[in-house]
Scaffold this motif. Sequence first.
Motif, short mmCIF file in Angstrom:
data_model
loop_
_atom_site.label_atom_id
_atom_site.label_comp_id
_atom_site.label_asym_id
_atom_site.label_seq_id
_atom_site.Cartn_x
_atom_site.Cartn_y
_atom_site.Cartn_z
N LYS A 142 1.00 -1.29 0.25
CA LYS A 142 0.16 0.30 0.49
C LYS A 142 0.68 1.23 -0.24
O LYS A 142 0.67 2.72 -1.06
CB LYS A 142 -0.68 -0.21 1.07
CG LYS A 142 -1.06 0.68 1.05
CD LYS A 142 -2.66 0.90 2.35
CE LYS A 142 -3.82 2.13 1.92
NZ LYS A 142 -5.11 2.07 3.36
N ALA A 143 1.84 1.11 1.15
CA ALA A 143 2.96 2.38 1.13
C ALA A 143 3.84 2.91 -0.52
O ALA A 143 4.00 3.85 -0.80
CB ALA A 143 3.87 2.18 2.23
N ALA A 144 3.85 1.15 -1.10
CA ALA A 144 4.29 1.74 -2.41
C ALA A 144 3.53 2.09 -3.92
O ALA A 144 4.43 1.75 -4.42
CB ALA A 144 5.69 0.15 -2.17
N HIS A 145 2.18 2.08 -3.66
CA HIS A 145 1.09 2.39 -4.27
C HIS A 145 1.21 0.91 -5.51
O HIS A 145 0.19 1.39 -6.31
CB HIS A 145 1.27 3.48 -5.03
CG HIS A 145 1.38 4.40 -4.01
ND1 HIS A 145 0.44 5.21 -2.90
CD2 HIS A 145 2.75 5.66 -3.89
CE1 HIS A 145 1.27 6.20 -2.71
NE2 HIS A 145 2.16 5.91 -2.68
N VAL A 146 1.59 0.04 -4.78
CA VAL A 146 0.84 -1.41 -5.38
C VAL A 146 0.05 -2.06 -5.01
O VAL A 146 0.01 -2.78 -6.38
CB VAL A 146 2.28 -2.09 -4.96
CG1 VAL A 146 2.43 -3.54 -6.50
CG2 VAL A 146 3.67 -1.90 -5.74
N PHE A 147 -0.88 -1.76 -4.32
CA PHE A 147 -1.68 -2.65 -4.18
C PHE A 147 -2.58 -0.90 -3.07
O PHE A 147 -2.28 0.09 -2.69
CB PHE A 147 -1.81 -2.74 -2.53
CG PHE A 147 -0.74 -4.38 -2.48
CD1 PHE A 147 -0.68 -4.57 -3.51
CD2 PHE A 147 -0.28 -5.09 -1.37
CE1 PHE A 147 0.15 -6.17 -3.58
CE2 PHE A 147 0.22 -5.74 -1.37
CZ PHE A 147 0.58 -6.85 -2.74
N ARG A 190 -4.82 -11.22 -6.09
CA ARG A 190 -4.37 -10.54 -6.53
C ARG A 190 -4.95 -9.09 -7.07
O ARG A 190 -4.90 -7.84 -6.52
CB ARG A 190 -3.50 -10.40 -7.35
CG ARG A 190 -2.69 -9.16 -8.40
CD ARG A 190 -1.93 -10.35 -9.74
NE ARG A 190 -2.63 -10.20 -10.58
CZ ARG A 190 -3.36 -10.30 -11.51
NH1 ARG A 190 -3.82 -9.20 -11.22
NH2 ARG A 190 -4.12 -10.04 -12.45
N LYS A 191 -6.42 -9.12 -7.31
CA LYS A 191 -7.48 -8.52 -8.12
C LYS A 191 -7.56 -7.99 -6.49
O LYS A 191 -7.64 -6.38 -6.47
CB LYS A 191 -8.70 -9.42 -9.20
CG LYS A 191 -7.92 -9.18 -9.96
CD LYS A 191 -9.18 -9.54 -11.00
CE LYS A 191 -8.72 -10.24 -12.39
NZ LYS A 191 -9.57 -11.76 -12.75
N ALA A 192 -8.15 -8.43 -5.34
CA ALA A 192 -9.08 -7.86 -4.79
C ALA A 192 -8.08 -6.88 -3.81
O ALA A 192 -8.84 -6.66 -3.33
CB ALA A 192 -9.14 -8.83 -3.56
N VAL A 193 -7.00 -6.83 -4.14
CA VAL A 193 -5.97 -6.08 -3.62
C VAL A 193 -5.95 -5.01 -3.89
O VAL A 193 -4.98 -4.14 -3.43
CB VAL A 193 -4.83 -6.40 -2.42
CG1 VAL A 193 -5.08 -8.01 -1.40
CG2 VAL A 193 -3.59 -7.00 -3.75
N GLY A 194 -5.86 -5.02 -5.13
CA GLY A 194 -5.86 -3.78 -6.13
C GLY A 194 -4.87 -3.76 -6.62
O GLY A 194 -4.52 -2.80 -7.45
N ALA A 195 -4.43 -4.66 -7.10
CA ALA A 195 -2.79 -4.71 -8.12
C ALA A 195 -3.03 -5.80 -9.61
O ALA A 195 -4.29 -6.67 -9.14
CB ALA A 195 -2.04 -6.25 -6.77
#
Lengths: 195, 195
Positions: A142-147, A190-195
């Motif tokens: 999340k911090a890396a804006h990946v999720f 993967r999709k659920a966490v928005g990646a």
Amino acid sequence: MARKKNSSADVTGPRIRAAALRLFARHGYAAVSMRQIATEVGVQAGTLYLYTPDKQSLLFDLMQQHMQDLLAELAILPPATTPLADLENFTRFHIRFHQARSDAVFISYMELRNLEPANFDRIEALRRDYEAHLVTILARGKAAHVFELPDTKLATFAVIAMLTGVNTWFREGGRLSLDAVEEIYWQMVRKAVGA
Amino acid sequence: MARKKNSSADVTGPRIRAAALRLFARHGYAAVSMRQIATEVGVQAGTLYLYTPDKQSLLFDLMQQHMQDLLAELAILPPATTPLADLENFTRFHIRFHQARSDAVFISYMELRNLEPANFDRIEALRRDYEAHLVTILARGKAAHVFELPDTKLATFAVIAMLTGVNTWFREGGRLSLDAVEEIYWQMVRKAVGA
């Protein structure tokens, strides 16, 4: 796993735990007596007490061992270089570890209510350690804006529940192999966490 | 729900079911006797048998009632115009329905093993009816290219497990309201199905 196999003590202890696990999972902790466990193992009831002080200790040991094995195997997962790869490793590991231990997973959920308060607290602490591992992966991503996640704690609960749910329906030899199931679940996570 | 309230039969039946549900959830089906249920209700053991032939029937009735209530409430959800809106309605409904019935959810999972085969088959058929509802929503969305899903059946299992998992940790008065939890889970479900 580091137990010796060359004395009867080292053989009987694991056999007692295996029998207790099987009987607790089939009939429920409250319905199983120490005498039944002894019969299942093929020893006298008195012999059982050389290995465990009582039924509560046996239940606690099973649940603690399950969580300790989980944490030990998690700790030796090959380290990944990105949060996404870490999440994939976690997802595949969680499905495989739990699929291979359906009785232990079942009693770990179902018999929490039968743990004495101090034992309950110790199992809950181990469970929180495991959840914290996933929280950390999700927070880093999340911090890396990946999720993209509104709440890392809830995402942790959601992912773990989704993955553990495989145990309720997966059967070897069914429509899909465990590899295929793992792959499909990984795509959903993967999709659920928005990646 | 359509039971009359003006005879003692109509009051005692529901009280017996409520007591059995509470005791099964706390101690497990196998550990609870008909006598204990009678004591909890405050009637003679013999009175219990005017309402139910045996403990197995009581367990089956509880699990069947739970599934029938679930299907009945699902059937009266306001119809939505798109698969995405249907999925949102389903998600919010599932969380609220199960959150309000944690004992019934717990025994419905845990006591499946204690159902006699014919009873097990009937409960499984109701469960499949419920799952089929979500499979249909997901298949419609997939056909309309609104959802991106490798396998609608597995996505159904994954979504239901994720949502039912809320019961294991949600507490009224905690960090998040049920409304907030519902919203966060809906975002995760939406993303998981690729919408």
